[in-house]
Write a protein that holds these residues in place. Structure first.
Motif, PDB file in Angstrom:
ATOM      1  N   ARG A   1     -14.010  -9.577 -13.766  1.00  0.00           N
ATOM      2  CA  ARG A   1     -13.658  -8.150 -13.781  1.00  0.00           C
ATOM      3  C   ARG A   1     -12.268  -7.890 -14.331  1.00  0.00           C
ATOM      4  O   ARG A   1     -11.988  -6.819 -14.839  1.00  0.00           O
ATOM      5  CB  ARG A   1     -13.762  -7.552 -12.380  1.00  0.00           C
TER       6      ARG A   1
ATOM      7  N   TRP B   1      -5.386  -2.713  -7.925  1.00  0.00           N
ATOM      8  CA  TRP B   1      -4.276  -3.588  -7.514  1.00  0.00           C
ATOM      9  C   TRP B   1      -4.140  -4.773  -8.481  1.00  0.00           C
ATOM     10  O   TRP B   1      -5.018  -5.618  -8.565  1.00  0.00           O
ATOM     11  CB  TRP B   1      -4.493  -4.029  -6.071  1.00  0.00           C
TER      12      TRP B   1
ATOM     13  N   ASP C   1      -7.391   1.668   1.688  1.00  0.00           N
ATOM     14  CA  ASP C   1      -8.833   1.613   1.441  1.00  0.00           C
ATOM     15  C   ASP C   1      -9.477   2.289   2.628  1.00  0.00           C
ATOM     16  O   ASP C   1      -8.962   2.216   3.750  1.00  0.00           O
ATOM     17  CB  ASP C   1      -9.280   0.135   1.351  1.00  0.00           C
TER      18      ASP C   1
ATOM     19  N   PHE D   1       0.797  -1.232   0.000  1.00  0.00           N
ATOM     20  CA  PHE D   1       0.000   0.000   0.000  1.00  0.00           C
ATOM     21  C   PHE D   1       0.830   1.283   0.000  1.00  0.00           C
ATOM     22  O   PHE D   1       0.338   2.327   0.388  1.00  0.00           O
ATOM     23  CB  PHE D   1      -0.986   0.010   1.176  1.00  0.00           C
TER      24      PHE D   1
ATOM     25  N   ARG E   1      -8.984   1.259   6.368  1.00  0.00           N
ATOM     26  CA  ARG E   1      -8.759  -0.182   6.509  1.00  0.00           C
ATOM     27  C   ARG E   1      -7.654  -0.498   7.520  1.00  0.00           C
ATOM     28  O   ARG E   1      -6.743   0.309   7.723  1.00  0.00           O
ATOM     29  CB  ARG E   1      -8.364  -0.725   5.127  1.00  0.00           C
TER      30      ARG E   1
ATOM     31  N   GLY F   1      -4.446  -9.767  -6.807  1.00  0.00           N
ATOM     32  CA  GLY F   1      -5.201  -8.641  -6.275  1.00  0.00           C
ATOM     33  C   GLY F   1      -5.643  -8.880  -4.847  1.00  0.00           C
ATOM     34  O   GLY F   1      -6.025  -7.976  -4.156  1.00  0.00           O
TER      35      GLY F   1
ATOM     36  N   LYS G   1     -12.790   5.783  -7.734  1.00  0.00           N
ATOM     37  CA  LYS G   1     -12.635   4.493  -8.397  1.00  0.00           C
ATOM     38  C   LYS G   1     -13.962   3.964  -8.893  1.00  0.00           C
ATOM     39  O   LYS G   1     -14.996   4.446  -8.439  1.00  0.00           O
ATOM     40  CB  LYS G   1     -11.945   3.503  -7.461  1.00  0.00           C
TER      41      LYS G   1
ATOM     42  N   ARG H   1     -20.331  -5.431  -5.971  1.00  0.00           N
ATOM     43  CA  ARG H   1     -19.797  -4.237  -5.309  1.00  0.00           C
ATOM     44  C   ARG H   1     -20.717  -3.032  -5.367  1.00  0.00           C
ATOM     45  O   ARG H   1     -20.277  -1.919  -5.064  1.00  0.00           O
ATOM     46  CB  ARG H   1     -18.436  -3.860  -5.909  1.00  0.00           C
TER      47      ARG H   1
ATOM     48  N   GLU I   1     -16.739  -8.158  -3.038  1.00  0.00           N
ATOM     49  CA  GLU I   1     -15.828  -8.002  -4.164  1.00  0.00           C
ATOM     50  C   GLU I   1     -15.457  -9.351  -4.799  1.00  0.00           C
ATOM     51  O   GLU I   1     -15.471 -10.377  -4.138  1.00  0.00           O
ATOM     52  CB  GLU I   1     -14.565  -7.335  -3.601  1.00  0.00           C
TER      53      GLU I   1
ATOM     54  N   SER J   1     -12.116  -5.440  -0.205  1.00  0.00           N
ATOM     55  CA  SER J   1     -11.165  -4.405   0.222  1.00  0.00           C
ATOM     56  C   SER J   1     -11.783  -3.324   1.096  1.00  0.00           C
ATOM     57  O   SER J   1     -11.070  -2.583   1.754  1.00  0.00           O
ATOM     58  CB  SER J   1     -10.505  -3.769  -0.999  1.00  0.00           C
TER      59      SER J   1
HETATM   60  C1  BGC Z   1     -10.021  -3.220  -5.272  1.00  0.00           C
HETATM   61  C2  BGC Z   1      -9.806  -1.751  -5.013  1.00  0.00           C
HETATM   62  C3  BGC Z   1      -8.972  -1.582  -3.777  1.00  0.00           C
HETATM   63  C4  BGC Z   1      -7.655  -2.315  -3.979  1.00  0.00           C
HETATM   64  C5  BGC Z   1      -6.708  -2.216  -2.807  1.00  0.00           C
HETATM   65  C6  BGC Z   1      -8.719  -4.006  -5.283  1.00  0.00           C
HETATM   66  O1  BGC Z   1      -8.965  -5.372  -5.277  1.00  0.00           O
HETATM   67  O2  BGC Z   1     -10.695  -3.388  -6.495  1.00  0.00           O
HETATM   68  O3  BGC Z   1     -11.040  -1.099  -4.872  1.00  0.00           O
HETATM   69  O4  BGC Z   1      -8.781  -0.237  -3.494  1.00  0.00           O
HETATM   70  O5  BGC Z   1      -7.922  -3.683  -4.190  1.00  0.00           O
HETATM   71  O6  BGC Z   1      -7.168  -2.948  -1.739  1.00  0.00           O
END
Ligand code: BGC
Length: 738
Positions: A196, A265, A76, A59, A82, A289, A185, A152, A485, A406
């Motif tokens: 996706r 990501w 996030d 991050f 987060r 991801g 986003k 989402r 997600e 996320s």
């Molecule tokens: C998500 C993003 C998120 C990123 C970082 C991705 O899987 O689509 O929305 O910000 O991860 O966690």
């Protein structure tokens, strides 16, 4: 003596002046940012510039250590800050200072239809991000709600581009007042989670410009967003994280965006496009991801060594790296090197109040009727009527800030609906779970054995027999295949055997208040049998308190739906065609409903929704007078004022969202029957009338002409519809565009 001290003073002044003169421009906050960017850039080696463009940990991205330019920390997003994870792994870091405030999900914020709530939200979450030393907050999300199956949707702001635009702007501005960049986003067309990472979206230019881009455009132009996150999917054959049309031509060209494009990501896929098509910072590559770890080093990212090599051997022009590095430096000066930014605050009472206020204002009262004729409506609850109140449903006790992907949060506080109802009604409350969905995170719907479900259901039905009132708290949750997600829902109906459970309870006790907690519309086969239905979203830390305040009448509900609830899935535009329209064939997807998304489809195709976009009841009633136009004719450089009196005709104070839609009577291209153009949330005391005014501008009449590639309005008659929802229109007037 005197001469000596004068000399000494002169020397001191000279030294300090020369020290000042030596402060490099990029470190001098009194200089304009553009000068600082230029200065920093001129001092950097090519290697240092390239190193800015990709991650150094999960991050964070690198700074320029030699010049004292700090790294950038991201988090996030979008509903709270987060928890900390490890440097190079998705495992949590185990810190104990990162229990945050959970704000309501963005669907709830959109349902407030109140930009003041967005401002409160942005300020509070911005303060939390700042306190946690984050420079970029990965949110808000403004992808348009195209299908109720999108996993989402709960992170986004509904199906209407105007509503999403109005609501996103204050959020961004207030976050950024903390010296924290909002990262809007997922730009763009990430309207489903299934496939996706590779699905190639095909849609008309009209749908792109009229439906899917406006909220991003408003984020950039009105919100002044400092960063934007590319989407995982493709548009017209190119991944959105390095898509020439979206990034170079529209975002950085037409909208003059001067901030940073950050990948989602793992959203970058090759060096050439990443170098040339407008990407600035690459994050999360070589992972899926979410979980897997990489044997590659960060320098192996697409914007790492291979980009450096290409710059050196002339494959990529130096202008590309100078542009990327300038944008990143600009973001650094706006955030981490901004000495004027405040310090932020974290998990304060004020933040919990903000979370509760937004939750209360976003909860939508879908239905409120009496159980038997001549009785008053079931809500607000008159608890003197009940000796035993059964609270049933897993969502009465389940943490809904966990899971979902996320946006998952580690919270300092989460008040459950059951706890809040117990606090209010004490020993009258009895409770049973009713159904079971499996543990949070990535469990599947099939995990629960049939006999377990049957036992829970039978217990609930037995208890419902003894109760005078049932409060059912169910809906979806943040499990895989729910509001989560990386996958979509597979069914439109309620999962975990809830429909059977609900019907079973109704057979023995019709006194039911249904509270649906979800970020998506669901099928409601029992809708006629349930007297009161509340759409409660995911409400964050103060979920239970907010719900209890609405049910008890402490707060008068004023939320309105930010998306339509179709009767059945096929009534939604995206699902009215073949599988290529949704979910695609795993390679490509065609948005066949085109511009007719959400209520635009229901209206135009005369397929009524079960609950319409903009719908939401109150414990009071509102009367609308006749709308009056200032003119009957409008020219392309004129405007028209519309005034409508709105009266609180009930006996308690309430807030009403007055909605103005416009429809073009005849046009050369298909247009929706009507489209939301303005709204205004007004507070009215009993008996009070307010004249609500709107100014209609020529831009409100335009559509995107894809042949001419511009917005145009055609002369002729336009209808103005003002109402309390997209289908409950209380006054309509017309005018001519000349
Ligand atoms: C998500 C993003 C998120 C990123 C970082 C991705 O899987 O689509 O929305 O910000 O991860 O966690």
């Amino acid at each position: 003596m005197k001469i000596k001290s004068i000399l000494l003073l002169t020397v001191i002044i000279c030294i300090s002046a020369s020290m000042k003169a030596q402060t490099p421009i990029y470190l001098n906050d009194n200089k304009p940012i553009e000068e600082r960017v230029k200065d920093a850039l001129s001092r950097m080696t090519l290697e240092e510039k390239v190193r800015l463009c990709y991650a150094q940990s999960k991050f964070s991205s690198a700074g320029v250590p030699r010049l004292g330019i700090p790294e950038i920390w991201m988090s996030d997003g979008p509903h709270g800050v987060r928890e900390e994870i490890q440097w190079n792994s998705w495992a949590n870091a185990g810190w104990t200072n990162d229990f945050c405030t959970a704000f309501p999900a963005l669907t709830c914020l959109a349902a407030t239809w109140n930009p003041e709530m967005s401002a409160l939200y942005g300020k509070a979450i911005g303060e939390e991000a700042r306190y946690r030393k984050k420079d970029v907050l990965l949110g808000p999300g403004v992808n348009i709600y195209r299908t109720p199956l999108n996993g989402r949707n709960f992170e986004y702001m509904g199906e209407d581009p105007y509503l999403a635009s109005v609501m996103v702007v204050p959020y961004i501005r207030e976050v950024q007042k903390n010296g924290v960049a909002a990262c809007v986003k997922h730009y763009a067309l990430n309207n489903q989670e299934l496939w996706r990472g590779h699905i190639d979206v095909e849609l008309s230019d009209r749908a792109l410009h009229e439906i899917y881009l406006p909220a991003f455009k408003a984020s950039v132009i009105e919100g002044g967003a400092w960063s934007i996150m590319g989407a995982y999917n493709k548009l017209r054959g190119e991944h959105c994280c390095h898509n020439d049309l979206l990034l170079n031509r529209i975002l950085k060209g037409d909208w003059a965006f001067d901030g940073c494009v950050i990948t989602d990501w793992g959203g970058a896929h090759n060096t050439r496009e990443a170098a040339l098509n407008g990407l600035d910072i690459e994050m999360g590559s070589y992972t899926d991801g979410l979980t897997s770890e990489s044997e590659f080093t960060y320098d192996d990212y697409y914007l790492g060594n291979s980009y450096l090599k290409g710059l050196k051997d002339g494959t990529y022009p130096m202008s590309t790296i100078d542009d990327k590095a300038s944008r990143i430096l600009r973001m650094i000066f706006r955030t981490v090197m901004n000495r004027d930014r405040p310090w932020g605050t974290f998990t304060t009472e004020e933040h919990f109040d903000v979370a509760r206020t937004i939750a209360e204002e976003g909860i939508v009262l879908l239905k409120n009727s009496p159980v038997a004729k001549k009785e008053p409506a079931l809500l607000p609850l008159d608890d003197s009527l009940y000796k035993k109140i059964l609270v049933v449903g897993e969502n009465a006790t389940r943490s809904l800030t966990q899971g979902g992907g996320s946006s998952e949060l580690k919270v300092k506080k989460e008040v459950s609906p059951l706890d809040a109802l117990k606090a209010l009604y004490g020993a009258k409350i009895i409770h049973t779970q009713g159904y079971e969905s499996g543990r949070p995170l990535y469990s599947s719907v099939d995990e629960i054995p049939a006999e377990v479900s049957a036992k829970l259901r039978d217990e609930a039905i037995e208890k419902a027999k003894e109760a005078d009132l049932v409060i059912y708290v169910g809906g979806l949750n943040k499990n895989h295949l729910q509001d989560c997600e990386a996958a979509d829902r597979t069914i439109y109906e309620l999962p975990f055997g809830q429909n059977e459970l609900i019907e079973g309870i109704l057979n023995v006790n019709p006194n039911m208040v249904m509270v649906l907690l979800s970020g998506n519309a669901v099928e409601m086969p029992w809708v006629k049998r349930v007297p009161a239905i509340v759409q409660g979203w995911y409400l964050g830390s103060e979920a239970g308190s907010a719900l209890a305040n609405i049910l008890s009448g402490e707060i008068n509900p004023s939320g309105k739906l930010p998306f339509s609830f179709p009767v059945k899935l096929a009534d939604n535009g995206a699902h009215a065609f073949d599988a290529l329209s949704y979910p695609g064939d795993n390679v490509k997807e065609i948005y066949r409903e085109d511009i007719l998304v959400g209520y635009r489809w229901h209206d135009t195709k005369k397929t009524p929704a079960l609950y319409s976009f903009g719908h939401g009841l109150s414990y009071t009633t509102f009367g609308y007078g006749k709308a009056i136009l200032s003119e009957r004719n409008m020219t392309l450089n004129g405007s028209i004022e519309v005034t409508i009196p709105v009266t609180n005709t009930g006996n308690r104070e309430g807030k009403e969202v007055v909605q103005l839609y416009i429809g073009d009577e005849k046009s050369s291209l298909v247009r929706p029957l009507k489209e939301l153009k303005y709204f205004n949330k007004v507070t009215l005391k009993p008996g009070e009338t307010k004249n609500v005014k709107f100014i209609i501008m020529p831009d409100d009449l335009k559509f995107y002409d894809d042949k001419r590639e511009e917005w145009i309005a055609e002369p002729g008659k336009f209808n103005v519809y003002i109402g309390t929802s997209s289908t409950d229109i209380r006054s309509a007037v017309g005018f001519n565009l000349q």
